[in-house]
Enzyme design. Structure first.
Site, PDB file in Angstrom:
ATOM      1  NE  ARG A 131       3.052  -4.647   1.987  1.00  0.00           N
ATOM      2  CZ  ARG A 131       3.117  -3.864   0.918  1.00  0.00           C
ATOM      3  NH1 ARG A 131       4.206  -3.176   0.656  1.00  0.00           N
ATOM      4  NH2 ARG A 131       2.098  -3.758   0.100  1.00  0.00           N
ATOM      5  CG  ASN A 171       5.051  -7.106   0.179  1.00  0.00           C
ATOM      6  OD1 ASN A 171       4.783  -7.679   1.215  1.00  0.00           O
ATOM      7  ND2 ASN A 171       4.118  -6.672  -0.648  1.00  0.00           N
TER       8      ASN A 171
END
Length: 99
Positions: free
Chosen positions: A24, A42
């Protein structure tokens, strides 16, 4: 943010070893470098999902990165893109990590 060509929006989901490998953070960094907006997060199933918006060529660059590059210790098995469409204006001010 000025843009010349048409704007595009696309949703994505990345499969593989993409959690616990700074995916990320690297996605956010790459998006800001390319100049697209949207988000990344996520999922509970071990994938990474999100949305990218921006000028068409920049979105295409980000799609390529999400399909082939990722974070240094990630392993991308496949990336699914969906809801790809032209948009009249950006829905986000920047690119963010969602939790």
């Amino acid at each position: 943010m000025s843009h010349a060509g048409p704007l595009k929006s696309v949703d994505y989901e990345v499969f593989g070893r993409v959690q616990g490998v700074c995916f990320r953070m690297y996605t956010e960094g790459e998006a800001k470098k390319i100049g697209v907006v949207g988000w990344v997060k996520n999922t509970s199933t071990g994938t990474v999902t999100g949305q990218v918006q921006g000028p068409e060529e920049k979105v295409d660059s980000m799609k390529s990165w999400l399909s082939k590059v990722g974070s240094p210790s990630s392993r991308i098995d496949r990336t699914n893109f969906s809801n790809e469409k032209a948009i009249s204006k950006l829905e986000y001010a920047n690119f963010s990590i969602r939790y």
